[in-house]
Scaffold this motif. Structure first.
Motif, PDB file in Angstrom:
ATOM      1  N   ARG A 184       0.816  -1.219   0.000  1.00 32.53           N
ATOM      2  CA  ARG A 184       0.000   0.000   0.000  1.00 32.53           C
ATOM      3  C   ARG A 184       0.847   1.265   0.000  1.00 32.53           C
ATOM      4  NH1 ARG A 184      -3.063  -3.228   3.774  1.00 32.53           N
ATOM      5  NH2 ARG A 184      -2.026  -2.207   5.533  1.00 32.53           N
ATOM      6  N   PRO A 186       3.478   4.263  -1.334  1.00 37.86           N
ATOM      7  CA  PRO A 186       3.667   4.965  -2.605  1.00 37.86           C
ATOM      8  C   PRO A 186       4.783   4.307  -3.418  1.00 37.86           C
ATOM      9  CG  PRO A 186       3.643   6.501  -0.751  1.00 37.86           C
ATOM     10  CD  PRO A 186       3.728   5.124  -0.168  1.00 37.86           C
ATOM     11  N   PRO A 187       4.804   4.503  -4.716  1.00 41.29           N
ATOM     12  CA  PRO A 187       5.875   3.934  -5.550  1.00 41.29           C
ATOM     13  C   PRO A 187       7.252   4.345  -5.022  1.00 41.29           C
ATOM     14  CG  PRO A 187       4.139   4.865  -6.931  1.00 41.29           C
ATOM     15  CD  PRO A 187       3.824   5.278  -5.528  1.00 41.29           C
ATOM     16  N   TYR A 188       8.167   3.383  -5.044  1.00 46.16           N
ATOM     17  CA  TYR A 188       9.514   3.623  -4.519  1.00 46.16           C
ATOM     18  C   TYR A 188      10.444   2.611  -5.170  1.00 46.16           C
ATOM     19  CZ  TYR A 188      12.731   5.363  -0.893  1.00 46.16           C
ATOM     20  OH  TYR A 188      13.754   5.968  -0.237  1.00 46.16           O
TER      21      TYR A 188
END
Length: 210
Positions: A184, A186-188
């Motif tokens: 869940r 954020p994009p990383y």
């Protein structure tokens, strides 16, 4: 020339058929996890899952008797994988600290490679049949206790204030909550996320009480 199967060829044919069936089952489970992670268990049908990999609706019943049977098998599989992988890490007989680091690394590897499965397990465990749900929870409890044993050994070696088994269990569960929420986030970048989660898990498990 005779076309009859020889005794030695029949086991080979059965093995190939079995391998093909296992490969197709794995493909279907992967598609199911992907779709269920996106839409939820109730929002996906067996036909949707079969269609994602080119399998007709009726042919799905060669692998699963129902959508719930598929969910049962999928979540038992991932729970068994975590339990068995944890047992393998503990069985290497490394130092307690290295074993704990390896457990963290193993768990994060599963999260990174199977995020859809983790998402489905987190959300749809209650949709399983009672027997499969019991099996999953039993595997999960034993997996937690593997971590608890190692955490207590690490803490004992550190010479700090005594940690009870109950406290160790709370720390492990809290760490799993942190790690299992990674789908869940954020994009990383994957490598950076792995490093960050590893550091956070270690800190959570061994954080000093004020």
């Amino acid at each position: 020339m005779s076309t009859q199967s020889t005794p030695s060829s029949e086991p080979v044919a059965r093995t190939r058929r079995g391998q093909a069936k296992a490969a197709r089952r794995a493909e279907l489970l992967e598609a199911a996890a992907r779709l269920m992670a996106d839409r939820g268990f109730a929002g996906v049908t067996l036909e949707d899952i079969g269609g994602a990999v080119g399998v007709s609706g009726p042919a799905m019943y060669r692998h699963f008797s129902s959508k719930i049977d598929l969910l049962d098998q999928m979540l038992v599989d991932i729970s068994q994988r975590l339990h068995d992988g944890g047992a393998e890490v503990v069985g290497r007989a490394e130092s307690p600290e290295q074993t704990l680091r390896d457990l963290i690394g193993f768990h994060i590897d599963v999260l990174v490679t199977k995020p859809d499965l983790i998402a489905v397990q987190d959300r749809d465990l209650s949709s399983m049949t009672p027997d499969a749900n019991h099996q999953v929870r039993s595997l999960q409890r034993r997996y937690v206790e593997q971590w608890v044993d190692v955490l207590l050994a690490v803490h004992s070696e550190s010479g700090t204030a005594e940690m009870t088994r109950e406290e160790a269990r709370v720390r492990v569960h809290a760490t799993f909550g942190l790690l299992n929420s990674s789908h869940r986030l954020p994009p990383y970048p994957r490598a950076a996320l792995r490093e960050l989660l590893t550091s956070m898990a270690w800190s959570a498990l061994l954080a000093r009480r004020s």
